[in-house]
Design a protein around this motif. Structure first.
Motif, PDB file in Angstrom:
ATOM      1  N   TYR A 124     -60.946  45.639 -24.605  1.00  0.00           N
ATOM      2  CA  TYR A 124     -62.164  45.726 -25.423  1.00  0.00           C
ATOM      3  C   TYR A 124     -63.434  45.436 -24.627  1.00  0.00           C
ATOM      4  O   TYR A 124     -64.498  45.968 -24.955  1.00  0.00           O
ATOM      5  N   ASP A 125     -63.347  44.630 -23.591  1.00  0.00           N
ATOM      6  CA  ASP A 125     -64.541  44.368 -22.786  1.00  0.00           C
ATOM      7  C   ASP A 125     -65.018  45.651 -22.101  1.00  0.00           C
ATOM      8  O   ASP A 125     -66.217  45.836 -21.878  1.00  0.00           O
ATOM      9  N   VAL A 126     -64.091  46.532 -21.787  1.00  0.00           N
ATOM     10  CA  VAL A 126     -64.493  47.826 -21.218  1.00  0.00           C
ATOM     11  C   VAL A 126     -64.982  48.751 -22.329  1.00  0.00           C
ATOM     12  O   VAL A 126     -66.020  49.410 -22.209  1.00  0.00           O
ATOM     13  N   GLU A 127     -64.232  48.766 -23.425  1.00  0.00           N
ATOM     14  CA  GLU A 127     -64.556  49.694 -24.516  1.00  0.00           C
ATOM     15  C   GLU A 127     -65.986  49.481 -25.030  1.00  0.00           C
ATOM     16  O   GLU A 127     -66.693  50.446 -25.335  1.00  0.00           O
ATOM     17  N   THR A 128     -66.416  48.231 -25.121  1.00  0.00           N
ATOM     18  CA  THR A 128     -67.744  47.963 -25.686  1.00  0.00           C
ATOM     19  C   THR A 128     -68.872  48.391 -24.752  1.00  0.00           C
ATOM     20  O   THR A 128     -70.033  48.405 -25.154  1.00  0.00           O
ATOM     21  N   ARG A 129     -68.547  48.746 -23.551  1.00  0.00           N
ATOM     22  CA  ARG A 129     -69.610  49.200 -22.637  1.00  0.00           C
ATOM     23  C   ARG A 129     -69.967  50.668 -22.845  1.00  0.00           C
ATOM     24  O   ARG A 129     -70.995  51.148 -22.354  1.00  0.00           O
ATOM     25  N   GLY A 130     -69.103  51.418 -23.540  1.00  0.00           N
ATOM     26  CA  GLY A 130     -69.345  52.860 -23.627  1.00  0.00           C
ATOM     27  C   GLY A 130     -69.806  53.321 -25.004  1.00  0.00           C
ATOM     28  O   GLY A 130     -69.694  52.599 -25.993  1.00  0.00           O
ATOM     29  N   ASP A 131     -70.332  54.549 -25.044  1.00  0.00           N
ATOM     30  CA  ASP A 131     -70.662  55.207 -26.317  1.00  0.00           C
ATOM     31  C   ASP A 131     -69.594  56.287 -26.522  1.00  0.00           C
ATOM     32  O   ASP A 131     -69.581  57.295 -25.814  1.00  0.00           O
ATOM     33  N   CYS A 155     -59.032  52.161 -20.799  1.00  0.00           N
ATOM     34  CA  CYS A 155     -59.771  50.893 -20.712  1.00  0.00           C
ATOM     35  C   CYS A 155     -58.878  49.796 -20.144  1.00  0.00           C
ATOM     36  O   CYS A 155     -59.328  48.959 -19.345  1.00  0.00           O
ATOM     37  N   MET A 156     -57.600  49.799 -20.540  1.00  0.00           N
ATOM     38  CA  MET A 156     -56.668  48.781 -20.028  1.00  0.00           C
ATOM     39  C   MET A 156     -56.438  48.967 -18.533  1.00  0.00           C
ATOM     40  O   MET A 156     -56.329  47.997 -17.778  1.00  0.00           O
ATOM     41  N   VAL A 157     -56.370  50.204 -18.108  1.00  0.00           N
ATOM     42  CA  VAL A 157     -56.151  50.465 -16.678  1.00  0.00           C
ATOM     43  C   VAL A 157     -57.364  49.995 -15.880  1.00  0.00           C
ATOM     44  O   VAL A 157     -57.231  49.339 -14.839  1.00  0.00           O
ATOM     45  N   ILE A 158     -58.550  50.280 -16.388  1.00  0.00           N
ATOM     46  CA  ILE A 158     -59.764  49.859 -15.676  1.00  0.00           C
ATOM     47  C   ILE A 158     -59.807  48.340 -15.536  1.00  0.00           C
ATOM     48  O   ILE A 158     -60.179  47.802 -14.492  1.00  0.00           O
ATOM     49  N   LEU A 159     -59.368  47.640 -16.584  1.00  0.00           N
ATOM     50  CA  LEU A 159     -59.398  46.174 -16.532  1.00  0.00           C
ATOM     51  C   LEU A 159     -58.180  45.587 -15.809  1.00  0.00           C
ATOM     52  O   LEU A 159     -58.072  44.378 -15.652  1.00  0.00           O
ATOM     53  N   GLY A 160     -57.236  46.442 -15.433  1.00  0.00           N
ATOM     54  CA  GLY A 160     -56.052  45.960 -14.715  1.00  0.00           C
ATOM     55  C   GLY A 160     -54.982  45.387 -15.628  1.00  0.00           C
ATOM     56  O   GLY A 160     -54.015  44.788 -15.176  1.00  0.00           O
ATOM     57  N   PHE A 199     -69.436  53.304 -15.201  1.00  0.00           N
ATOM     58  CA  PHE A 199     -68.243  52.946 -14.427  1.00  0.00           C
ATOM     59  C   PHE A 199     -68.273  53.760 -13.142  1.00  0.00           C
ATOM     60  O   PHE A 199     -68.705  54.918 -13.127  1.00  0.00           O
ATOM     61  N   THR A 200     -67.846  53.132 -12.068  1.00  0.00           N
ATOM     62  CA  THR A 200     -67.944  53.812 -10.776  1.00  0.00           C
ATOM     63  C   THR A 200     -66.818  54.838 -10.628  1.00  0.00           C
ATOM     64  O   THR A 200     -65.829  54.806 -11.362  1.00  0.00           O
ATOM     65  N   GLU A 201     -66.973  55.716  -9.654  1.00  0.00           N
ATOM     66  CA  GLU A 201     -65.917  56.702  -9.358  1.00  0.00           C
ATOM     67  C   GLU A 201     -64.606  55.988  -9.066  1.00  0.00           C
ATOM     68  O   GLU A 201     -63.540  56.449  -9.438  1.00  0.00           O
ATOM     69  N   ASP A 202     -64.708  54.863  -8.397  1.00  0.00           N
ATOM     70  CA  ASP A 202     -63.500  54.096  -8.069  1.00  0.00           C
ATOM     71  C   ASP A 202     -62.809  53.582  -9.326  1.00  0.00           C
ATOM     72  O   ASP A 202     -61.592  53.632  -9.445  1.00  0.00           O
ATOM     73  N   ASP A 203     -63.640  53.067 -10.250  1.00  0.00           N
ATOM     74  CA  ASP A 203     -63.080  52.533 -11.503  1.00  0.00           C
ATOM     75  C   ASP A 203     -62.232  53.580 -12.208  1.00  0.00           C
ATOM     76  O   ASP A 203     -61.185  53.261 -12.780  1.00  0.00           O
ATOM     77  N   VAL A 204     -62.737  54.812 -12.235  1.00  0.00           N
ATOM     78  CA  VAL A 204     -62.059  55.847 -13.027  1.00  0.00           C
ATOM     79  C   VAL A 204     -61.361  56.884 -12.139  1.00  0.00           C
ATOM     80  O   VAL A 204     -61.088  57.992 -12.589  1.00  0.00           O
ATOM     81  N   ALA A 205     -61.029  56.483 -10.925  1.00  0.00           N
ATOM     82  CA  ALA A 205     -60.364  57.427 -10.018  1.00  0.00           C
ATOM     83  C   ALA A 205     -59.026  57.919 -10.583  1.00  0.00           C
ATOM     84  O   ALA A 205     -58.611  59.058 -10.345  1.00  0.00           O
ATOM     85  N   PHE A 206     -58.364  57.072 -11.364  1.00  0.00           N
ATOM     86  CA  PHE A 206     -57.062  57.458 -11.949  1.00  0.00           C
ATOM     87  C   PHE A 206     -57.223  58.514 -13.027  1.00  0.00           C
ATOM     88  O   PHE A 206     -56.286  59.254 -13.345  1.00  0.00           O
ATOM     89  N   LEU A 207     -58.437  58.595 -13.612  1.00  0.00           N
ATOM     90  CA  LEU A 207     -58.649  59.419 -14.809  1.00  0.00           C
ATOM     91  C   LEU A 207     -58.882  60.883 -14.426  1.00  0.00           C
ATOM     92  O   LEU A 207     -59.962  61.440 -14.608  1.00  0.00           O
ATOM     93  N   THR A 208     -57.825  61.503 -13.910  1.00  0.00           N
ATOM     94  CA  THR A 208     -57.911  62.927 -13.597  1.00  0.00           C
ATOM     95  C   THR A 208     -57.436  63.715 -14.811  1.00  0.00           C
ATOM     96  O   THR A 208     -56.783  63.156 -15.711  1.00  0.00           O
TER      97      THR A 208
END
Ligand SMILES: C[S@@+](CC[C@H](N)C(=O)[O-])C[C@H]1O[C@@H](n2cnc3c(N)ncnc32)[C@H](O)[C@@H]1O
Length: 329
Positions: A124-131, A155-160, A199-208
């Motif tokens: 949720y800490d990631v989710e609340t950052r986005g629209d 969001c869970m992947v980004i937060l680890g 979110f940086t490219e690195d943060d979402v690199a998995f999101l292909t």
């Protein structure tokens, strides 16, 4: 019905009508069941193993005789997601109904406990950052539930909290090109929302696109629609399972590991159901011998042969050859 919206559960099982001699209190609970369930707890692993079948991939087999109406094991979800209509009425994490119970509010959503609120920080800490409005509009317009699960997983992947390959072990559906093109629309919206949230490219690199499609293909076959029965595990399990047939409607969806290895049968010997929240319970519907495969019903078992075959083929990609289907019942 949208193909992505196909539920994977049994809403009706004529076999669930409890026979008088089966109306006994829960006699056994595997180690995976907690003592809070009010059940006698066995120590050791649940009495099952995952093995290979000749024609239906991996499957769950009993490692000893299991009596009718016994709890085989419980399972915690890897991923949950409330339905959009349930957002105000169920816990944002465990999907427990909030009527009459405490509500813990955090940045616009509700939880049933401080523990759920704390555990939800894993996404949720990631989710609340986005629209997410465009992405949610896309899901609402098409009545898609599963992309919302991929959003939460992302969001869970980004937060680890989970690794990007956590669902790789599950069998993926074969997706048609029409479905892939609709899926790609959602991918673009999700990607944009993350990028706009800085979110940086690195943060979402998995999101292909490939990752997103692969996750949806797995969720499509393996997500369970959660219909809560209510009640407690101290009650007769066959009665609770029968109650799950007449549930009020889904509160959301969830993905599990072990339950995903149960194959389908139109006359199943096992059943999955939910009491108060998304913690799943697997139980036997009749006596099962050591070595026998345990199977649940993915669909509405009250449907006729043709309808069942169509749904299983379109939704799950296989032609059912169970004994009931062989007799064209
Ligand atoms: C949730 S998975 C069950 C576990 C799966 N067998 C595996 O290896 O991961 C559902 C998939 O299993 C296969 N399956 C399940 N029940 C089946 C059945 N009765 N006959 C043939 N294939 C079946 C189908 O490929 C279906 O899409």
């Amino acid at each position: 019905m949208s193909r992505l919206a196909l539920g994977r559960y049994s809403r009706y099982l004529s076999r669930l009508k409890p026979l008088p001699h089966l109306n006994h209190p829960l006699p056994f609970s595997s180690s995976a069941a907690s003592s809070q369930d009010g059940a006698a707890c066995h120590t050791g692993p649940p009495p099952i193993r995952v093995g290979l079948t000749e024609s239906a991939g991996r499957a769950v087999f009993a490692t000893r005789r299991i009596g009718s109406g016994d709890l085989i094991h419980t399972a915690k979800p890897v991923l949950t997601c409330p339905s959009l209509l349930s957002l105000d009425s169920v816990c944002y994490l465990c999907l427990k109904k909030l009527m009459g119970s405490a509500k813990f509010r955090d940045r616009g959503v509700f939880y049933c406990s401080q523990e759920c609120q704390d555990n939800a920080k894993g996404f949720y800490d990631v989710e609340t950052r986005g629209d997410w409005s465009s992405f949610v509009d896309y899901c609402s317009t098409h009545n898609f539930k599963y992309p919302l699960m991929v959003k939460r997983l992302s969001c869970m992947v980004i937060l680890g909290a989970l690794s990007a390959d956590c669902l790789d072990i599950l069998q993926p559906a074969t997706l048609s090109s029409a479905m892939i093109s609709k899926i790609e629309d959602g991918y673009g919206l999700l990607w944009n929302a993350f990028r706009k949230a800085n979110f940086t490219e690195d943060d979402v690199a998995f999101l292909t696109k490939q990752w997103y499609t692969g996750i949806l293909a797995r969720i499509r076959i393996n997500a369970f629609r959660i219909d809560l029965v209510g009640g407690s595990c101290g009650e007769d399990l066959l009665s609770l399972a029968a109650a799950s047939v007449e549930g009020e409607g889904a509160v959301g969806h969830a993905v599990y590991m072990l339950p995903s290895f149960y194959n389908h049968d139109c006359d199943p010997n096992a059943h999955i159901f939910w009491l108060q929240n998304a913690d799943a319970r697997l139980m036997t519907l009749r006596d099962v011998e050591e070595g026998e495969e345990l199977r649940i019903c993915y669909i509405d078992a009250s449907m006729g042969y043709e309808a069942r075959q169509t749904l299983l083929s379109q939704g799950f990609g296989f032609c059912c050859n169970c004994l009931r289907c062989q007799s064209r019942d």
